[in-house]
Design an enzyme around this catalytic site. Structure first.
Site, PDB file in Angstrom:
ATOM      1  N   GLU A  89      38.955 -39.279  55.177  1.00 43.80           N
ATOM      2  CA  GLU A  89      37.878 -38.483  54.611  1.00 43.80           C
ATOM      3  C   GLU A  89      37.448 -38.990  53.242  1.00 43.80           C
ATOM      4  OE1 GLU A  89      40.456 -34.976  55.039  1.00 43.80           O
ATOM      5  OE2 GLU A  89      40.126 -34.667  52.909  1.00 43.80           O
ATOM      6  N   CYS A 113      54.329 -35.061  48.486  1.00 44.05           N
ATOM      7  CA  CYS A 113      54.228 -34.035  47.441  1.00 44.05           C
ATOM      8  C   CYS A 113      54.149 -32.675  48.128  1.00 44.05           C
ATOM      9  CB  CYS A 113      52.990 -34.267  46.581  1.00 44.05           C
ATOM     10  SG  CYS A 113      53.061 -35.849  45.720  1.00 44.05           S
ATOM     11  N   CYS A 116      50.685 -30.821  48.762  1.00 45.28           N
ATOM     12  CA  CYS A 116      49.533 -31.623  49.212  1.00 45.28           C
ATOM     13  C   CYS A 116      49.463 -31.725  50.733  1.00 45.28           C
ATOM     14  CB  CYS A 116      49.636 -33.019  48.603  1.00 45.28           C
ATOM     15  SG  CYS A 116      48.258 -34.083  49.036  1.00 45.28           S
ATOM     16  N   SER A 188      43.949 -43.213  40.972  1.00 44.14           N
ATOM     17  CA  SER A 188      44.922 -42.158  40.694  1.00 44.14           C
ATOM     18  C   SER A 188      46.233 -42.459  41.414  1.00 44.14           C
ATOM     19  CB  SER A 188      44.351 -40.819  41.177  1.00 44.14           C
ATOM     20  OG  SER A 188      45.285 -39.798  40.967  1.00 44.14           O
ATOM     21  N   SER A 211      49.150 -38.548  38.405  1.00 41.95           N
ATOM     22  CA  SER A 211      49.430 -37.177  38.804  1.00 41.95           C
ATOM     23  C   SER A 211      50.784 -36.788  38.224  1.00 41.95           C
ATOM     24  CB  SER A 211      49.477 -37.081  40.333  1.00 41.95           C
ATOM     25  OG  SER A 211      48.214 -37.404  40.848  1.00 41.95           O
ATOM     26  N   LEU A 212      50.775 -35.875  37.266  1.00 47.00           N
ATOM     27  CA  LEU A 212      52.011 -35.510  36.571  1.00 47.00           C
ATOM     28  C   LEU A 212      52.577 -34.213  37.157  1.00 47.00           C
ATOM     29  CD1 LEU A 212      53.539 -36.882  34.277  1.00 47.00           C
ATOM     30  CD2 LEU A 212      52.440 -35.296  32.687  1.00 47.00           C
ATOM     31  N   ASN A 287      43.807 -25.985  44.935  1.00 49.50           N
ATOM     32  CA  ASN A 287      43.057 -25.626  46.130  1.00 49.50           C
ATOM     33  C   ASN A 287      44.048 -25.144  47.173  1.00 49.50           C
ATOM     34  OD1 ASN A 287      40.297 -25.701  46.993  1.00 49.50           O
ATOM     35  ND2 ASN A 287      40.207 -27.772  46.141  1.00 49.50           N
ATOM     36  N   CYS A 330      42.118 -32.760  48.724  1.00 48.76           N
ATOM     37  CA  CYS A 330      42.845 -33.867  49.306  1.00 48.76           C
ATOM     38  C   CYS A 330      43.452 -33.581  50.689  1.00 48.76           C
ATOM     39  CB  CYS A 330      43.959 -34.191  48.318  1.00 48.76           C
ATOM     40  SG  CYS A 330      44.591 -35.799  48.520  1.00 48.76           S
TER      41      CYS A 330
HETATM   42  N1  SAH Z   1      48.320 -40.397  45.601  1.00 45.99           N
HETATM   43  C1  SAH Z   1      47.461 -40.372  44.486  1.00 45.99           C
HETATM   44  C2  SAH Z   1      46.007 -40.085  44.822  1.00 45.99           C
HETATM   45  C3  SAH Z   1      45.704 -39.053  45.869  1.00 45.99           C
HETATM   46  S1  SAH Z   1      45.974 -37.375  45.441  1.00 45.99           S
HETATM   47  C4  SAH Z   1      47.994 -39.417  43.419  1.00 45.99           C
HETATM   48  O1  SAH Z   1      49.043 -38.841  43.642  1.00 45.99           O
HETATM   49  O2  SAH Z   1      47.400 -39.323  42.362  1.00 45.99           O
HETATM   50  C5  SAH Z   1      44.718 -37.023  44.284  1.00 45.99           C
HETATM   51  C6  SAH Z   1      44.998 -35.824  43.407  1.00 45.99           C
HETATM   52  O3  SAH Z   1      44.763 -34.598  44.113  1.00 45.99           O
HETATM   53  C7  SAH Z   1      46.422 -35.778  42.920  1.00 45.99           C
HETATM   54  O4  SAH Z   1      46.499 -35.433  41.570  1.00 45.99           O
HETATM   55  C8  SAH Z   1      46.989 -34.686  43.804  1.00 45.99           C
HETATM   56  O5  SAH Z   1      48.144 -34.202  43.245  1.00 45.99           O
HETATM   57  C9  SAH Z   1      45.835 -33.717  43.880  1.00 45.99           C
HETATM   58  N2  SAH Z   1      45.902 -32.699  44.929  1.00 45.99           N
HETATM   59  C10 SAH Z   1      46.530 -32.765  46.124  1.00 45.99           C
HETATM   60  N3  SAH Z   1      46.408 -31.614  46.799  1.00 45.99           N
HETATM   61  C11 SAH Z   1      45.677 -30.780  46.035  1.00 45.99           C
HETATM   62  C12 SAH Z   1      45.220 -29.425  46.164  1.00 45.99           C
HETATM   63  N4  SAH Z   1      45.465 -28.728  47.273  1.00 45.99           N
HETATM   64  N5  SAH Z   1      44.508 -28.892  45.145  1.00 45.99           N
HETATM   65  C13 SAH Z   1      44.221 -29.611  44.045  1.00 45.99           C
HETATM   66  N6  SAH Z   1      44.622 -30.884  43.851  1.00 45.99           N
HETATM   67  C14 SAH Z   1      45.350 -31.461  44.824  1.00 45.99           C
END
Ligand code: SAH
Length: 339
Positions: A89, A113, A116, A188, A211-212, A287, A330
């Site tokens: 997507e 994660c 996610c 990212s 992503s912290l 989200n 995501c």
């Molecule tokens: N793997 C990479 C890039 C993809 S995730 C990373 O970890 O940065 C992109 C961002 O979206 C990350 O910061 C992730 O933690 C965040 N993300 C994932 N699920 C989410 C959700 N449901 N709501 C908000 N942000 C989310």
């Protein structure tokens, strides 16, 4: 046979040399692909019949198949089907400065994660450079627009697909191709230290976001298992070096999860660990997803968290929200399709 959109200019030139073709042919082909945007080799009408035949027998030119297109106020969400039937997507955001596209870098993701959707579906494979480039090309065609900003923040961990990511950046950045400025590209990562170091050496002027999501190892390891491999202290040390060597600021993404990582204590701890790093903190309202138990932080807690960071003179913003109504977070659209 490889898709011709996989090739950086230099790689295509090399391949054409092997086919006994001259350099200007590479310019012509790039022009057809990225400026004139033809969809078949036969349309490249300044090339000889002989060269078109060579191209056809050495490359494919397959495009992505649009499977679903959802539209909200200032966001469009696209689900594409790849040649092996996998789904990816992309999310297009209409910002005040132009169009920004969030692209996927893998089918699924191995980082697991806990908050996610993408991680729930596990990595199936890496995307090729062409599958990343074509997300941009297809969407520019469907919407009849020029995309000015790219964020590699969709499904997947880009630094777990490093070589293809670098070729992708090379292609979209090239003035002969999509001509998207380095400073308009953001990658990212969840924090894969060896790749951050390699990326630093390339000195690309591309923005790096990390992503912290937690200010200490215990919590971060619970939310992001990758932290057990690359713990916070080492990650922050690497990132500090990165900012010094590249002269670039880093963006930290921090999703606020109700009662998990959003207390005053967490905010203060975050300020302490970020001290002295040239950075910018992006607070992200979570989200929610029906498959995952976490809840979004309360508005008042988000603001309190923001204030604490702001008071410490750290650059901080709360991310403008796009598309929570249309599963634009995501992995959510793909998750609906696969489950
Ligand atoms: N793997 C990479 C890039 C993809 S995730 C990373 O970890 O940065 C992109 C961002 O979206 C990350 O910061 C992730 O933690 C965040 N993300 C994932 N699920 C989410 C959700 N449901 N709501 C908000 N942000 C989310």
């Amino acid at each position: 046979m490889e898709n011709i959109y996989n090739f950086t200019y230099e790689q295509l030139y090399e391949k054409l040399q092997q086919l006994q073709e001259k350099k200007y042919r590479c310019d012509q082909i790039y022009d057809w692909l990225y400026k004139k945007r033809v969809e078949s080799f036969d349309q490249m009408n300044n090339l000889s019949k002989d060269l078109i035949a060579k191209l056809k027998s050495n490359f494919t030119m397959d495009h992505l198949k649009l499977s679903k297109h959802e539209i909200d106020k200032d966001v469009d969400k696209f689900l594409f089907q790849l040649s092996d039937e996998a789904y990816i997507e992309s999310v297009l955001m209409h910002q005040h400065y132009g169009y920004s596209l969030c692209i996927s870098s893998q089918v699924g993701c191995n980082m697991s994660c806990s908050f996610c959707e993408s991680g729930r579906l596990k990595k199936v494979r890496n995307l090729s450079p062409s599958e990343m480039v074509l997300q941009i090309i297809e969407i520019e065609k469907i919407k009849n627009i020029k995309i000015s900003h790219i964020v590699v923040m969709g499904i997947g961990e880009p630094f777990d697909n490093y070589d293809n990511l670098i070729d992708f950046i090379n292609i979209i950045n090239n003035p002969k191709a999509l001509e998207i400025g380095s400073r308009h590209i953001t990658v990212s990562t969840c924090g894969i230290i060896p790749k951050i170091k390699e990326f630093e050496k390339l000195n690309l002027q591309v923005n790096l976001a990390v992503s912290l999501h937690a200010p200490n190892d215990d919590l971060r390891s619970k939310l992001m298992p990758i932290n057990k491999v690359y713990p916070l202290k080492e990650l922050l040390k690497t990132l500090k070096e990165y900012t010094i060597k590249t002269g670039r600021r880093i963006t930290f993404e921090y999703i606020l999860l109700d009662g998990i990582n959003d207390t005053e204590h967490h905010a203060k701890q975050l300020c302490t660990i970020l001290k002295g790093i040239n950075c910018y903190v992006n607070l992200i309202p979570y989200n929610e997803s029906s498959n995952i138990l976490y809840k979004r932080s309360k508005k008042s807690n988000i603001l309190k968290f923001y204030d604490i960071i702001k008071k410490e003179d750290i650059n901080v913003t709360i991310r403008k929200e796009f598309g929570s109504k249309i599963s634009a977070a995501c992995g959510q659209l793909r998750a609906k399709k696969e489950v």
